[in-house]
Design an enzyme around this catalytic site. Structure first.
Site, PDB file in Angstrom:
ATOM      1  N   PRO A 271       0.832  -1.207   0.000  1.00 59.44           N
ATOM      2  CA  PRO A 271       0.000   0.000   0.000  1.00 59.44           C
ATOM      3  C   PRO A 271       0.867   1.258   0.000  1.00 59.44           C
ATOM      4  O   PRO A 271       1.897   1.311   0.670  1.00 59.44           O
ATOM      5  CB  PRO A 271      -0.769  -0.114   1.322  1.00 59.44           C
ATOM      6  CG  PRO A 271       0.157  -0.885   2.220  1.00 59.44           C
ATOM      7  CD  PRO A 271       0.900  -1.854   1.317  1.00 59.44           C
ATOM      8  N   ARG A 273      -0.746   4.941  -1.201  1.00 59.69           N
ATOM      9  CA  ARG A 273      -1.748   5.971  -0.945  1.00 59.69           C
ATOM     10  C   ARG A 273      -2.538   5.730   0.339  1.00 59.69           C
ATOM     11  O   ARG A 273      -2.760   6.659   1.120  1.00 59.69           O
ATOM     12  CB  ARG A 273      -2.708   5.989  -2.135  1.00 59.69           C
ATOM     13  CG  ARG A 273      -3.688   7.122  -2.167  1.00 59.69           C
ATOM     14  CD  ARG A 273      -4.701   6.926  -3.295  1.00 59.69           C
ATOM     15  NE  ARG A 273      -4.116   6.637  -4.577  1.00 59.69           N
ATOM     16  CZ  ARG A 273      -3.793   7.559  -5.493  1.00 59.69           C
ATOM     17  NH1 ARG A 273      -4.036   8.834  -5.257  1.00 59.69           N
ATOM     18  NH2 ARG A 273      -3.255   7.220  -6.645  1.00 59.69           N
ATOM     19  N   CYS A 339       2.140  29.657 -14.923  1.00 62.31           N
ATOM     20  CA  CYS A 339       1.600  30.093 -16.210  1.00 62.31           C
ATOM     21  C   CYS A 339       1.120  28.915 -17.048  1.00 62.31           C
ATOM     22  O   CYS A 339       1.720  28.567 -18.070  1.00 62.31           O
ATOM     23  CB  CYS A 339       2.654  30.913 -16.945  1.00 62.31           C
ATOM     24  SG  CYS A 339       3.049  32.383 -16.001  1.00 62.31           S
ATOM     25  N   GLU A 340       0.072  28.275 -16.598  1.00 68.14           N
ATOM     26  CA  GLU A 340      -0.583  27.169 -17.291  1.00 68.14           C
ATOM     27  C   GLU A 340      -2.054  27.214 -16.887  1.00 68.14           C
ATOM     28  O   GLU A 340      -2.362  27.360 -15.698  1.00 68.14           O
ATOM     29  CB  GLU A 340      -0.056  25.805 -16.806  1.00 68.14           C
ATOM     30  CG  GLU A 340       1.387  25.538 -17.071  1.00 68.14           C
ATOM     31  CD  GLU A 340       1.619  24.686 -18.305  1.00 68.14           C
ATOM     32  OE1 GLU A 340       0.644  24.228 -18.933  1.00 68.14           O
ATOM     33  OE2 GLU A 340       2.798  24.516 -18.635  1.00 68.14           O
ATOM     34  N   TYR A 368       1.476  11.192  -3.314  1.00 72.43           N
ATOM     35  CA  TYR A 368       1.656  11.711  -4.671  1.00 72.43           C
ATOM     36  C   TYR A 368       1.502  13.231  -4.682  1.00 72.43           C
ATOM     37  O   TYR A 368       0.983  13.813  -5.627  1.00 72.43           O
ATOM     38  CB  TYR A 368       0.695  11.006  -5.648  1.00 72.43           C
ATOM     39  CG  TYR A 368       0.823   9.495  -5.564  1.00 72.43           C
ATOM     40  CD1 TYR A 368       1.964   8.867  -6.046  1.00 72.43           C
ATOM     41  CD2 TYR A 368      -0.157   8.715  -4.945  1.00 72.43           C
ATOM     42  CE1 TYR A 368       2.112   7.487  -5.940  1.00 72.43           C
ATOM     43  CE2 TYR A 368      -0.011   7.335  -4.840  1.00 72.43           C
ATOM     44  CZ  TYR A 368       1.119   6.727  -5.344  1.00 72.43           C
ATOM     45  OH  TYR A 368       1.272   5.371  -5.225  1.00 72.43           O
TER      46      TYR A 368
HETATM   47  C1  LIG Z   1       2.517   2.569  -7.136  1.00 75.62           C
HETATM   48  C2  LIG Z   1       2.657   1.157  -6.728  1.00 75.62           C
HETATM   49  C3  LIG Z   1       2.114   0.729  -5.511  1.00 75.62           C
HETATM   50  C4  LIG Z   1       1.317   1.626  -4.593  1.00 75.62           C
HETATM   51  O1  LIG Z   1       0.094   1.987  -5.126  1.00 75.62           O
HETATM   52  P1  LIG Z   1      -0.980   2.743  -4.200  1.00 75.62           P
HETATM   53  O2  LIG Z   1      -2.138   2.913  -5.081  1.00 75.62           O
HETATM   54  O3  LIG Z   1      -0.369   4.030  -3.783  1.00 75.62           O
HETATM   55  O4  LIG Z   1      -1.264   1.849  -3.049  1.00 75.62           O
HETATM   56  C5  LIG Z   1       2.327  -0.583  -5.140  1.00 75.62           C
HETATM   57  N1  LIG Z   1       3.018  -1.435  -5.921  1.00 75.62           N
HETATM   58  C6  LIG Z   1       3.544  -1.063  -7.113  1.00 75.62           C
HETATM   59  C7  LIG Z   1       4.324  -2.036  -7.907  1.00 75.62           C
HETATM   60  C8  LIG Z   1       3.389   0.249  -7.551  1.00 75.62           C
HETATM   61  O5  LIG Z   1       3.902   0.623  -8.720  1.00 75.62           O
END
Ligand SMILES: *Cc1c(COP(=O)(O)O)cnc(C)c1O
Length: 417
Positions: A271, A273, A339-340, A368
């Site tokens: 995990p 996020r 500036c976008e 992120y």
């Molecule tokens: C980005 C990624 C994650 C994490 O994804 P989340 O959506 O942030 O939990 C886990 N494993 C791999 C291989 C990833 O590229």
């Protein structure tokens, strides 16, 4: 318990912003620990290892929190490997994913004793064998399966469809296992699947992992018992307080129990996020309210270079003014100074009327967010602050202008190549 702005984890955000300035990311350590513990609790009784996906938020202080809670790391580069080790996450709890691992990166990872490699192509498998053999090492590896499942999320964060660059088909992985003897320095004893990010229903997880579990059964039938199945990350979070919370860790764990009832090895979870997104806020100040031809613009001092998600993924973030005044509700386009036209955090967002100087908190910014920040428009990187039970620590100081250009120089001499 963790409070919501204007206090967070016991810290007054007005006072904090006055001391540290804006834009600044703030992370609640208590909220991150709560998430880790909720997940660990849900997984009780299962043989699992949680490896935090470092790319979600790679700040050393966040990684240190993970280390303290016994959480490992999922890395996708040597830079992330070095961060994880620096923060105290042992190599024996680090898994290495990604389609573009180079021989040099693999060599460094082997030298550091990285636990497992999630292999994404035949060429990578051969490279891993060659590098491991050259160092007289044996490494553990999982085949990353692309289960061809639509994760039902934004196209830019879907990774498990057959047209995506990640992983290989079960057919191809079958060949890898059949010819495993050709890779004496790679112990291919696992499977890996990660189908995408911000997944809000259990269905795509179940569908993808059922395919992985069926393949594991097939391999077991041939006498190849796997040690590990890595189920990836992807657990979604709540970006809007007015929407129902998405999947709970209990629902997710129940799906794992059911899907892997006859698997006796260890499950690895990655995990990102889920552990950090809702623990983080981006503090920003209103520079001015600009009346527009259609509606008013709230021009704030954070921009797309600080928080890219709205521009990149059309992502929604709740935006909370902290002024605390009684104010009529008005609709703003909340924009930054870059500036976008894409430098827009929200369009037609109803919120209490604001004035220049007001402090605002952008929610769901722990994942992120800072990790994707850049200096576009020559805006120095924002500060990052960790909050923990009434105290705070600046865990990344605001970049100063000299640091921003320190690696550049006007031409002093020319070389030839
Ligand atoms: C980005 C990624 C994650 C994490 O994804 P989340 O959506 O942030 O939990 C886990 N494993 C791999 C291989 C990833 O590229």
């Amino acid at each position: 318990m963790i409070d919501t702005p204007p206090r967070l984890d016991g810290v007054d955000l007005h006072a904090l912003a006055a001391q540290v300035g804006t834009p600044t990311y703030v992370y609640s350590a208590s909220a991150i620990r709560d998430r880790i513990q909720a997940l660990q609790h849900a997984l009780k009784g299962l043989d699992t290892r949680v490896c935090y996906a470092v790319k979600a938020n790679a700040n050393l202080a966040v990684l240190q929190l993970m280390a303290e809670q016994g959480v490992g790391a999922d890395i996708v580069s040597v830079g992330e490997l070095r961060r994880a080790l620096r923060a105290g996450i042992p190599a024996s709890r680090i898994v290495y994913s990604g389609v573009g691992k180079t021989a040099d990166e693999i060599a460094e990872a082997i030298g550091m004793g990285v636990w497992r490699y999630n292999v994404e192509s035949h060429d990578e498998l051969r490279t891993l064998q060659a590098v491991a053999a050259g160092r007289g090492a044996t490494v553990r590896a999982s085949a990353r399966i692309n289960p061809d499942v639509d994760a039902g999320t934004h196209a830019k964060i879907s990774t498990g469809k057959s047209e995506n660059k990640f992983g290989v088909s079960i057919d191809e992985a079958r060949h890898w296992f059949a010819e495993a003897a050709q890779y004496p320095n790679v112990r291919l004893d696992g499977l890996h699947a990660h189908i995408g990010s911000q997944i809000l229903s259990i269905k795509p997880f179940r569908l993808a992992l059922q395919r992985v579990a069926a393949f594991a059964r097939e391999l077991a039938g041939q006498g190849r018992e796997l040690n590990c199945i890595d189920v990836g990350g992807g657990l979604g979070v709540r970006y809007r307080q007015d929407q129902a919370p998405p999947l709970t860790p209990d629902q997710y764990a129940a799906m794992l129990r059911e899907t892997f009832a006859d698997f006796h090895g260890r499950l690895i979870l990655e995990p990102g996020r889920y552990l950090v997104a809702e623990a983080g806020w981006l503090l920003t100040r209103v520079i001015r309210v600009k009346p527009g031809q259609q509606r008013a613009f709230l021009v704030v001092d954070a921009a797309m270079n600080d928080l890219l998600r709205p521009a990149l993924y059309d992502a929604w973030h709740d935006i909370v003014p902290l002024h605390g005044r009684d104010a009529e509700t008005v609709e703003y386009d909340v924009v930054g100074p870059v500036c976008e036209t894409g430098d827009t955090f929200a369009v037609r967002r109803p919120m209490p009327a604001c004035r220049a100087g007001d402090l605002i908190a952008i929610a769901g910014a722990g994942a992120y967010g800072a990790a994707m920040a850049s200096t576009y428009n020559s805006r120095p990187l924002p500060a990052e602050v960790l909050l923990d039970r009434d105290r705070y620590a600046v865990v990344r100081r605001r970049q100063d202008y000299d640091a921003m250009i320190a690696d550049e120089c006007p031409v002093q001499e020319w070389s030839t190549a």
